[in-house]
Design a protein around this motif. Structure first.
Motif, PDB file in Angstrom:
ATOM      1  N   TYR A   1       0.728  -1.473  -0.053  1.00  0.00           N
ATOM      2  CA  TYR A   1       0.313  -0.115  -0.013  1.00  0.00           C
ATOM      3  C   TYR A   1       1.169   1.152   0.016  1.00  0.00           C
ATOM      4  CZ  TYR A   1      -4.482  -2.579   1.415  1.00  0.00           C
ATOM      5  OH  TYR A   1      -5.752  -3.005   1.092  1.00  0.00           O
TER       6      TYR A   1
ATOM      7  N   LEU B   1      -3.926   0.784  -2.735  1.00  0.00           N
ATOM      8  CA  LEU B   1      -3.479  -0.667  -2.619  1.00  0.00           C
ATOM      9  C   LEU B   1      -2.164  -0.465  -4.456  1.00  0.00           C
ATOM     10  CD1 LEU B   1      -3.480  -3.266  -2.239  1.00  0.00           C
ATOM     11  CD2 LEU B   1      -4.871  -3.890  -3.844  1.00  0.00           C
TER      12      LEU B   1
ATOM     13  N   SER C   1      -1.462  12.783   2.024  1.00  0.00           N
ATOM     14  CA  SER C   1      -3.312  12.689   2.447  1.00  0.00           C
ATOM     15  C   SER C   1      -3.889  11.732   2.899  1.00  0.00           C
ATOM     16  CB  SER C   1      -4.336  12.708   0.874  1.00  0.00           C
ATOM     17  OG  SER C   1      -3.958  11.524   0.095  1.00  0.00           O
ATOM     18  N   ARG C   2      -3.029  11.005   3.544  1.00  0.00           N
ATOM     19  CA  ARG C   2      -2.862   9.629   4.465  1.00  0.00           C
ATOM     20  C   ARG C   2      -4.176   8.645   3.813  1.00  0.00           C
ATOM     21  NH1 ARG C   2      -4.857  13.615   7.999  1.00  0.00           N
ATOM     22  NH2 ARG C   2      -6.926  12.894   8.546  1.00  0.00           N
ATOM     23  N   GLN C   3      -4.574   9.017   2.730  1.00  0.00           N
ATOM     24  CA  GLN C   3      -5.176   7.705   2.350  1.00  0.00           C
ATOM     25  C   GLN C   3      -4.750   6.676   1.843  1.00  0.00           C
ATOM     26  OE1 GLN C   3      -8.410   9.027  -0.641  1.00  0.00           O
ATOM     27  NE2 GLN C   3      -9.228   7.407  -0.126  1.00  0.00           N
ATOM     28  N   MET C   4      -4.708   5.713   2.073  1.00  0.00           N
ATOM     29  CA  MET C   4      -3.665   4.303   1.906  1.00  0.00           C
ATOM     30  C   MET C   4      -4.586   3.491  -0.015  1.00  0.00           C
ATOM     31  SD  MET C   4      -2.248   3.344   4.615  1.00  0.00           S
ATOM     32  CE  MET C   4      -1.770   1.525   5.000  1.00  0.00           C
TER      33      MET C   4
ATOM     34  N   PHE D   1       4.023   0.662   3.199  1.00  0.00           N
ATOM     35  CA  PHE D   1       3.570   0.072   3.727  1.00  0.00           C
ATOM     36  C   PHE D   1       3.019  -1.639   3.020  1.00  0.00           C
ATOM     37  CE2 PHE D   1       3.098   2.040   7.762  1.00  0.00           C
ATOM     38  CZ  PHE D   1       2.864   3.756   7.256  1.00  0.00           C
TER      39      PHE D   1
ATOM     40  N   GLN E   1       0.899   5.409   1.213  1.00  0.00           N
ATOM     41  CA  GLN E   1       0.328   6.362   1.973  1.00  0.00           C
ATOM     42  C   GLN E   1       0.843   7.554   1.623  1.00  0.00           C
ATOM     43  OE1 GLN E   1       0.666   5.830   5.947  1.00  0.00           O
ATOM     44  NE2 GLN E   1      -2.244   6.576   6.105  1.00  0.00           N
TER      45      GLN E   1
END
Lengths: 114, 113
Positions: free
Chosen positions: A37, A47, A42-45, A91, A39
């Motif tokens: 993933y 895929l 903007s913090r949005q994970m 991640f 990130q």
């Protein structure tokens, strides 16, 4: 219990170059899923790529590919032709089927320089 | 297709206060997750729902955290009372059936002072 280890807290690469992010995991399961993933700030994970453990062929998504070594429990991500927009936290994650529980590593911060 | 919606995006509270986060998953997604991501760490699963039932809440600090998913759609996560160490980003995610890709919201950044 399953664990995921990312040993590179930070990596940097020049634009257009190739970089490889490392991930190892520990499990006694034979069938499972592995994910990378991204990130961004903007913090949005998001895929990036997914690998099923029963598939021997390494997954590929455009500039992103993995080197999946099941016996070594290694799952590295290769980013080719790096772009400035690839700058983010990456991640590695593990999922055991039918538990639906995603277990994440601690992440690698990737900086792409112009 | 609309993504996972979370609110608020930011919240600052004093310790011992209470706070609630809201999540609206992607329509039709049966599985909903709440993750806590402390700065510099990977996300840690707090609780997982399948429809409106709890599948896994083994890492939820139940003395202060609670979550519900009424009607198997929206979910709320509550902290009462908050502690300094609860400062983190709280991520909500959903998946169609748990064996497929999990889609994440943008998270709520909580600061406890």
């Amino acid at each position: 219990a399953q664990t995921v280890t990312q040993s590179q807290p930070e990596m940097s690469v020049q634009e257009a170059e190739t970089v490889t992010l490392s991930c190892t995991y520990d499990t006694s399961e034979n069938n499972y899923y592995l994910f990378w993933y991204k990130q961004p700030p903007s913090r949005q994970m998001i895929l990036v790529i997914r690998q099923e453990a029963y598939k021997q062929q390494n997954a590929t998504e455009n500039r992103f590919s993995v080197n999946f070594q099941k016996a070594a429990k290694s799952f590295s991500l290769k980013i080719s032709d790096s772009q400035l927009g690839d700058t983010a936290m990456y991640f590695c994650a593990f999922m055991k089927p039918n538990t639906d529980k995603l277990i994440f590593g601690t992440g690698t911060r990737l900086q792409v320089f112009p | 297709e609309a993504g996972v919606a979370q609110s608020p995006r930011y919240k600052i509270i004093e310790k011992r206060q209470s706070v609630a986060f809201w999540c609206n998953p992607i329509s039709g997604h049966a599985t909903l997750y709440w993750y806590q991501q402390i700065l510099g760490q990977g996300p840690k699963l707090l609780i997982q729902f399948q429809n409106n039932g709890v599948v896994d809440d083994s890492q939820l600090p139940k003395d202060r955290f609670s979550a519900e998913r009424l009607k198997g759609v929206d979910s709320t996560l509550k902290i009462q009372p908050a502690k300094l160490e609860d400062s983190a980003v709280y991520l909500c995610a959903s998946s169609l059936d748990g064996n497929t890709e999990a889609f994440f919201g943008q998270g709520t950044r909580l600061t406890v002072v």
